[in-house]
Design an enzyme around this catalytic site. Structure first.
Site, PDB file in Angstrom:
ATOM      1  N   ASP A  80      26.292 -21.475  24.624  1.00 62.17           N
ATOM      2  CA  ASP A  80      25.060 -22.114  25.100  1.00 62.17           C
ATOM      3  C   ASP A  80      25.280 -23.592  25.419  1.00 62.17           C
ATOM      4  OD1 ASP A  80      22.382 -22.076  25.822  1.00 62.17           O
ATOM      5  OD2 ASP A  80      21.695 -22.662  23.822  1.00 62.17           O
TER       6      ASP A  80
ATOM      7  N   ASN B 175      17.730 -13.531  30.141  1.00 65.80           N
ATOM      8  CA  ASN B 175      18.170 -14.452  31.195  1.00 65.80           C
ATOM      9  C   ASN B 175      17.800 -13.959  32.600  1.00 65.80           C
ATOM     10  OD1 ASN B 175      21.237 -15.378  29.433  1.00 65.80           O
ATOM     11  ND2 ASN B 175      19.281 -16.422  29.450  1.00 65.80           N
TER      12      ASN B 175
END
Ligand code: IPE
Ligand code: IPE
Ligand code: MG
Length: 231
Positions: free
Chosen positions: A16, A64
């Protein structure tokens, strides 16, 4: 070279911080993903060098898909290009590639390049590398339960659920790392991390280096793992 003890078989990483890394530099979020792919290659090579048996990388979550179309399609393009371009280095490193996630949601051209890479690397005997793509931990558990129902087995137990996960041959992670500073799991491997050692690192993924991972491995060896027992 770092020597691994037998108790460390599997490292899983939530990669991330690509977007923030790029925005902080006045670049586009997509540039962060490009740099993130470079980091992933470095880390794959390092893990293969130290003879880690299993590495799982969270590359794209089910959630996502809700991002702006432009970002989603640039990530998909990058994925397909990277897999094609680096297939030979996976072969050279003797790595076999596995995919965890709902492949049917991926664009056909991405699915094709993944299938080719999975097939070509299937007989490699070195590190197994799992790419979690279009992945949701909750969905993985539901899909396992559905497969059990289809098999008409009425005695559901933990072994059976594990046998029907996306990659049943992969043991639970010993180490789970999340870069980028957030302290959450974001629907990653929620079944498998029941007893993993968790490491939340502030460094953004594009800045993560082999030294960071090496340092985490050292900290892992300092932790006491008693699995509910006492020493
Ligand atoms: C992780 O980086 C990569 C993917 C989720 C594909 P992000 O894109 O989430 O980066 P941040 O968290 O916005 O910085
Ligand atoms: C998790 O990161 C997914 C990947 C790294 C692929 P996200 O950036 O999507 O997670 P949230 O939105 O911070 O929970
Ligand atoms: Mg993020």
């Amino acid at each position: 070279m770092q020597i691994l003890s037998r108790e460390l078989k599997h490292i899983a990483i939530i990669m991330d911080g690509n977007g923030r890394w790029a925005l902080q530099k006045g670049m586009e979020r997509e540039d962060g993903h490009v740099q993130g792919a470079e980091t992933a290659k470095n880390i794959i090579q390092f893990c293969s060098n130290i003879q880690l048996p299993y590495l799982t990388l969270y590359a794209f979550s089910k959630e996502n898909w809700d991002r702006p179309k432009k970002e989603v399609s640039s990530i998909m393009r990058l994925l397909s290009q990277t897999i094609k371009k680096d297939l030979q280095s996976l072969m050279d490193l003797n790595i076999s590639l596995l995919i965890a996630g709902e492949k049917n949601r991926l664009p056909l051209y991405v699915k094709k390049s993944l299938e080719i890479a999975v097939q070509k690397t299937a007989k490699n005997t070195g590190m197994k590398m799992v790419l979690a793509l279009s992945y949701s931990g909750r969905e993985e558990i539901v899909s396992s339960l559905n497969k059990i129902i289809e098999s008409k087995n009425k005695n559901i137990n933990e072994d059976l659920v594990e046998k029907h996960l996306y990659c049943p041959e992969v043991p639970s992670p010993d180490i789970l790392i999340r870069t980028g500073g957030e302290k959450r799991i974001s629907n990653f491997l929620i079944w498998q991390i029941a007893y993993s050692e968790l490491f939340f690192e502030d460094v953004q993924w594009p800045d993560f280096r082999a030294e960071n991972l090496s340092n985490i491995i050292e900290r892992f060896y300092e932790r006491k793992r008693t699995f509910g027992n006492i020493e």
